[in-house]
Enzyme design. Structure first.
Site, PDB file in Angstrom:
ATOM      1  N   ASP A  81       0.852  -1.191   0.000  1.00 30.96           N
ATOM      2  CA  ASP A  81       0.000   0.000   0.000  1.00 30.96           C
ATOM      3  C   ASP A  81       0.895   1.252   0.000  1.00 30.96           C
ATOM      4  O   ASP A  81       1.830   1.340   0.804  1.00 30.96           O
ATOM      5  CB  ASP A  81      -0.839  -0.068   1.290  1.00 30.96           C
ATOM      6  CG  ASP A  81      -1.818   1.062   1.455  1.00 30.96           C
ATOM      7  OD1 ASP A  81      -2.384   1.507   0.442  1.00 30.96           O
ATOM      8  OD2 ASP A  81      -2.041   1.481   2.615  1.00 30.96           O
ATOM      9  N   HIS A  82       0.626   2.200  -0.885  1.00 30.29           N
ATOM     10  CA  HIS A  82       1.376   3.466  -0.944  1.00 30.29           C
ATOM     11  C   HIS A  82       2.894   3.289  -1.015  1.00 30.29           C
ATOM     12  O   HIS A  82       3.630   3.907  -0.228  1.00 30.29           O
ATOM     13  CB  HIS A  82       1.049   4.374   0.257  1.00 30.29           C
ATOM     14  CG  HIS A  82      -0.339   4.933   0.232  1.00 30.29           C
ATOM     15  ND1 HIS A  82      -0.736   5.925  -0.629  1.00 30.29           N
ATOM     16  CD2 HIS A  82      -1.435   4.604   0.955  1.00 30.29           C
ATOM     17  CE1 HIS A  82      -2.017   6.194  -0.431  1.00 30.29           C
ATOM     18  NE2 HIS A  82      -2.470   5.401   0.519  1.00 30.29           N
ATOM     19  N   HIS A 182      -7.677   9.946   4.339  1.00 33.51           N
ATOM     20  CA  HIS A 182      -7.087   8.962   5.236  1.00 33.51           C
ATOM     21  C   HIS A 182      -7.363   9.397   6.674  1.00 33.51           C
ATOM     22  O   HIS A 182      -7.174  10.562   7.019  1.00 33.51           O
ATOM     23  CB  HIS A 182      -5.569   8.881   5.038  1.00 33.51           C
ATOM     24  CG  HIS A 182      -5.181   8.238   3.743  1.00 33.51           C
ATOM     25  ND1 HIS A 182      -4.552   8.919   2.737  1.00 33.51           N
ATOM     26  CD2 HIS A 182      -5.320   6.964   3.301  1.00 33.51           C
ATOM     27  CE1 HIS A 182      -4.317   8.094   1.723  1.00 33.51           C
ATOM     28  NE2 HIS A 182      -4.775   6.895   2.034  1.00 33.51           N
ATOM     29  N   GLY A 183      -7.813   8.464   7.490  1.00 29.31           N
ATOM     30  CA  GLY A 183      -8.031   8.763   8.904  1.00 29.31           C
ATOM     31  C   GLY A 183      -9.504   8.892   9.238  1.00 29.31           C
ATOM     32  O   GLY A 183     -10.372   8.839   8.358  1.00 29.31           O
ATOM     33  N   HIS A 210      -9.381   4.707  -1.286  1.00 27.76           N
ATOM     34  CA  HIS A 210      -8.582   4.749  -0.056  1.00 27.76           C
ATOM     35  C   HIS A 210      -9.366   5.483   1.024  1.00 27.76           C
ATOM     36  O   HIS A 210     -10.388   6.082   0.765  1.00 27.76           O
ATOM     37  CB  HIS A 210      -7.258   5.471  -0.328  1.00 27.76           C
ATOM     38  CG  HIS A 210      -6.278   4.616  -1.058  1.00 27.76           C
ATOM     39  ND1 HIS A 210      -5.062   4.287  -0.543  1.00 27.76           N
ATOM     40  CD2 HIS A 210      -6.359   4.000  -2.263  1.00 27.76           C
ATOM     41  CE1 HIS A 210      -4.414   3.510  -1.395  1.00 27.76           C
ATOM     42  NE2 HIS A 210      -5.178   3.331  -2.461  1.00 27.76           N
ATOM     43  N   GLY A 212     -10.872   4.231   3.720  1.00 28.49           N
ATOM     44  CA  GLY A 212     -12.150   3.528   3.978  1.00 28.49           C
ATOM     45  C   GLY A 212     -12.676   3.637   5.400  1.00 28.49           C
ATOM     46  O   GLY A 212     -13.788   3.202   5.666  1.00 28.49           O
ATOM     47  N   ASN A 232      -9.702   0.409   0.893  1.00 31.08           N
ATOM     48  CA  ASN A 232      -8.640   0.306   1.906  1.00 31.08           C
ATOM     49  C   ASN A 232      -9.133   0.745   3.283  1.00 31.08           C
ATOM     50  O   ASN A 232      -9.771   1.801   3.393  1.00 31.08           O
ATOM     51  CB  ASN A 232      -7.483   1.232   1.532  1.00 31.08           C
ATOM     52  CG  ASN A 232      -6.711   0.732   0.344  1.00 31.08           C
ATOM     53  OD1 ASN A 232      -7.175  -0.108  -0.416  1.00 31.08           O
ATOM     54  ND2 ASN A 232      -5.522   1.258   0.167  1.00 31.08           N
ATOM     55  N   VAL A 233      -8.791  -0.031   4.286  1.00 36.17           N
ATOM     56  CA  VAL A 233      -9.193   0.290   5.662  1.00 36.17           C
ATOM     57  C   VAL A 233      -7.985   0.135   6.577  1.00 36.17           C
ATOM     58  O   VAL A 233      -7.381  -0.942   6.623  1.00 36.17           O
ATOM     59  CB  VAL A 233     -10.309  -0.665   6.144  1.00 36.17           C
ATOM     60  CG1 VAL A 233     -10.728  -0.306   7.579  1.00 36.17           C
ATOM     61  CG2 VAL A 233     -11.508  -0.653   5.210  1.00 36.17           C
ATOM     62  N   THR A 235      -7.311   2.968   9.667  1.00 31.46           N
ATOM     63  CA  THR A 235      -7.472   3.645  10.963  1.00 31.46           C
ATOM     64  C   THR A 235      -8.417   2.909  11.910  1.00 31.46           C
ATOM     65  O   THR A 235      -8.130   2.757  13.095  1.00 31.46           O
ATOM     66  CB  THR A 235      -7.991   5.083  10.750  1.00 31.46           C
ATOM     67  OG1 THR A 235      -7.141   5.726   9.813  1.00 31.46           O
ATOM     68  CG2 THR A 235      -7.983   5.872  12.051  1.00 31.46           C
TER      69      THR A 235
HETATM   70  P1  13P Z   1      -8.057   4.821   6.510  1.00 31.60           P
HETATM   71  O1  13P Z   1      -6.951   4.891   7.495  1.00 31.60           O
HETATM   72  O2  13P Z   1      -8.872   6.082   6.445  1.00 31.60           O
HETATM   73  O3  13P Z   1      -8.913   3.608   6.724  1.00 31.60           O
HETATM   74  O4  13P Z   1      -7.398   4.659   5.066  1.00 31.60           O
HETATM   75  C1  13P Z   1      -6.577   3.555   4.819  1.00 31.60           C
HETATM   76  C2  13P Z   1      -5.953   3.614   3.471  1.00 31.60           C
HETATM   77  O5  13P Z   1      -6.466   4.207   2.560  1.00 31.60           O
HETATM   78  C3  13P Z   1      -4.676   2.916   3.278  1.00 31.60           C
HETATM   79  O6  13P Z   1      -4.141   3.156   2.017  1.00 31.60           O
END
Ligand code: 13P
Length: 286
Positions: A81-82, A182-183, A210, A212, A232-233, A235
């Site tokens: 991821d990233h 994100h977050g 992303h 999620g 993507n999840v 946080t």
């Molecule tokens: P969240 O932390 O908002 O769930 O996003 C995760 C993410 O997109 C990882 O690439």
């Protein structure tokens, strides 16, 4: 079973459901993610950011994933991821990841195209699935105190830029910026579904959402119907895991046996994975 990202996303696209891509930092959380997917008969993506990969080590991650996923009755994919650099991608691929995200979104568009195309060429020769990113998705995977976050219009994915990026880079999947952050923030994030509709009109590949955690649930469902396949999840899983450890330690401050402390944290992680699998509609598919 260890599966290919292309196969699980193709089925999700055809039957209009989303596949959760869940981040992990330790083997216990990885195992919890995989077991929950198995119990709900859902395909699953287990992913690590660069920091998560560096913490545990790409080889330990890939070897553990293979041992655990082989025993599963549902398809599972290991994804980077990233990835921000070519060397991160190489590290993941050499260790055994079968899918990578190259995130050049902080670069200029031509530089983003250049590095993404280079990764797609390298990965293509090795049968590795590639996700690129066009537009910028703000925030970090933590709990933010401030109300929402200001998204600049220029950060959102422009449909025609997405179409050119997709054609120029030859990626398999695009991560889009449509109001997702994100977050977790106070108040739920709302998505620009019109923009997503316009993107799906012109991009024929898979699309990834992303950020999620903390998105309005109705918007997540609509986004899946419009053409998002991978979500993507991170946080909410981190909150669940650390929250479980905090409460266990508060209740039993003298406890030092990890196997007595961790189960509460892992149960909370499983609950989040379960809720997301139901929300994304991927339960009962295998
Ligand atoms: P969240 O932390 O908002 O769930 O996003 C995760 C993410 O997109 C990882 O690439």
């Amino acid at each position: 079973m260890v599966a290919s990202m292309g196969e699980i996303l193709a089925r999700a696209k055809k039957d209009k459901y989303g596949v959760g891509a869940f981040n992990f930092t330790n083997i216990e959380v990885l195992e919890t993610i995989l077991k929950t997917a198995k119990r709900l008969r859902s395909p699953v993506i287990a992913e690590t950011s660069e920091s998560e990969m560096n913490f545990l080590g790409a080889e330990v991650i890939a070897a553990s994933f293979n041992v655990l996923a082989e025993k599963l009755t549902v398809p599972a994919v290991l994804h980077l991821d990233h990835g921000k650099s070519f060397s991160s991608v190489e590290m993941a691929v050499s260790a055994g990841y079968s899918s990578v995200h190259i995130d050049g979104s902080l670069l200029t568009d031509p530089e983003n195209i250049k590095i993404t195309r280079a990764v797609a060429d390298y990965a293509g020769e090795r049968g590795i699935f590639v996700e690129g990113e066009i537009g910028r998705i703000p925030g970090t995977s933590t709990v933010h105190k401030q109300e929402g976050m200001k998204i600049n219009l220029t950060d959102l994915t422009d449909p025609s830029a997405a179409a050119s990026f997709f054609a120029a880079t030859k990626v398999n999947c695009l991560a889009v910026s449509i109001g997702n952050l994100h977050g977790v923030y106070p108040g739920r994030e709302r998505l620009d579904l019109n923009r997503l509709g316009a993107i799906t009109e012109v991009v024929r590949g898979f699309l990834s959402l992303h950020g999620g955690s903390g998105i309005c649930e109705a918007d997540v469902k609509s986004a899946i119907q419009l053409g998002i396949q991978k979500i993507n999840v991170n946080t909410e899983l981190r909150q669940a895991f650390i929250g479980g450890i905090r409460s266990e330690m508060a209740a039993n401050p003298e406890e030092i046996r990890p196997y007595e402390v961790l189960p509460e944290a892992l149960e909370r992680v499983a609950k989040v994975v379960e809720e997301k699998i139901y929300l994304f509609g991927s339960d009962g598919k295998y």
